[in-house]
Design a protein around this motif. Sequence first.
Motif: not given
Length: 440
Positions: A51, A110-112, A223-224, A413, A219, A254-255, A281, A144-146, A406
């Motif tokens: 992921l 984790s990223g979150s 990404g997400s 993506q 970001e 994170v990505i 990640k 997106y930040h978790g 995905r």
Amino acid sequence: MSLAENNLDTYWMPFTANRDFKAKPRVITGASGHYYTTENGNKLYDTFSGLWTSGVGHCHPKIVEAVQKQVATLDYCMTFQLTNNKAIELAERVTDMAPNGINHCFFANSGSESVDTALKIALGYHRAKGEGNRTRLIGRERGYHGVNFGGMSVGGMVPNRKAFSANLIPGVDHIRHTHDIERNAFTRGLPLHGAELANDLERLCALHDGSNIAAVIVEPVAGSTGVLPPPVGYLKRLREICDQHGILLIFDEVITAFGRLGAPFAAERFGVTPDIITTAKGLTNGVIPMGAVLVRDSVYDAFMQGPENMIELFHGYTYSGHPVAAAAGLATMDVYDEEGTFEQASGLEQHFEDLLHSFKDQKHVVDVRNFGLMGAIEMAPRDGAAGMRGFEIHKKCFWEENMVVRNGMDVLQFSPFLNSDPDEMEQSFAAIRRVLDSIE
Ligand code: PXG
Ligand code: PLP
């Protein structure tokens, strides 16, 4: 007992349509290199590197060995008022790769958690400097930040926020997103239009007064929410505005960290240095959960005041700096160095871009976007059934093409391995074309 005989219903799956999934489960039981394997021995090509996690491939022998060794040497160690050698080494290793002036590293899992940690550090920093009025946090639409409360609040992924609308943390605003299909559709690399959208931050500074804003989090490439590269000049402009108003700039990498953009960090690739960088990640190639928050000297130093026997930041996780995760991180950094992973990734960019953009005239495709080894093909939604087309493609790729693709709603993506084989990459896109040809 085969997996199908288990009562799948006990397992509540994350970010998954549980009932649809359980009617016909897609279960992975092994992985090696660029492929997953299923219970009945099928090999599936992974177009998403886990992921966004597993850039150098699954079960990399060097990382596997380091983890096996570490777990038998020091399995766990309290890292509050005590620590382990691996966490110390990894903090140094990662900050050595970071932009100049960013020399401190706080571990999460984790990223979150990294994001919530970064937000707390930003607030604590201003308070330590006697500017406790700087409490406002600014995120961006389509960020997106978790999924923790802080990250969700500064995030801009609508379904993620919808159910918790009244419970998001107060004092948060959002600048506009930069996605603009009308002006930038089918751009290769960074969009030419939209740098002026950074000035939206000026609007919020005028509204609240810049002196009340603690930090802005973005970001570098979203990404997400569908791979949204920043318009040319946009990030530099954000940095300028933050500097003018004394606001901290947080890059959520994170990505984008660890080679996804052909460099250790997006900050380096874009030539813009934030005050705080969040990662996860690729920090351990996804092998063991871990996140890290990298912090500028001036931010760290602001905390290192007051009595020396007092805790400066009341924050930490039971598993912050876990020795097995740190060992995985160190082995991952070794692999990046020894194999020249970031150079490999840059070498693949053009081929990846050409393959993606060959879908320009494909039925239903409304945009193709890419930067580094991040890419997206956006499909038009079906009338009254947004997301169905993307979901069908995901399932068809799995069942008919032995491939993991995905989808985020109707956006496909792509996060190719940083050490992809160009032929495999080409074959995977040929398979995607077969699926797109067959789908209404
Ligand atoms: N920030 C960013 C920029 C991310 O991409 C997180 C924070 C949260 O990390 P954790 O480790 O808590 O999940 C992420 C995670 C997708 C997708 O489909 C991406 C993520 C998570 C789920 C789905 O692109 N990225
Ligand atoms: N809840 C309880 C009751 C705890 O004791 C702890 C940690 O000690 C936590 C939550 C937080 O867990 P973690 O440190 O793994 O984030």
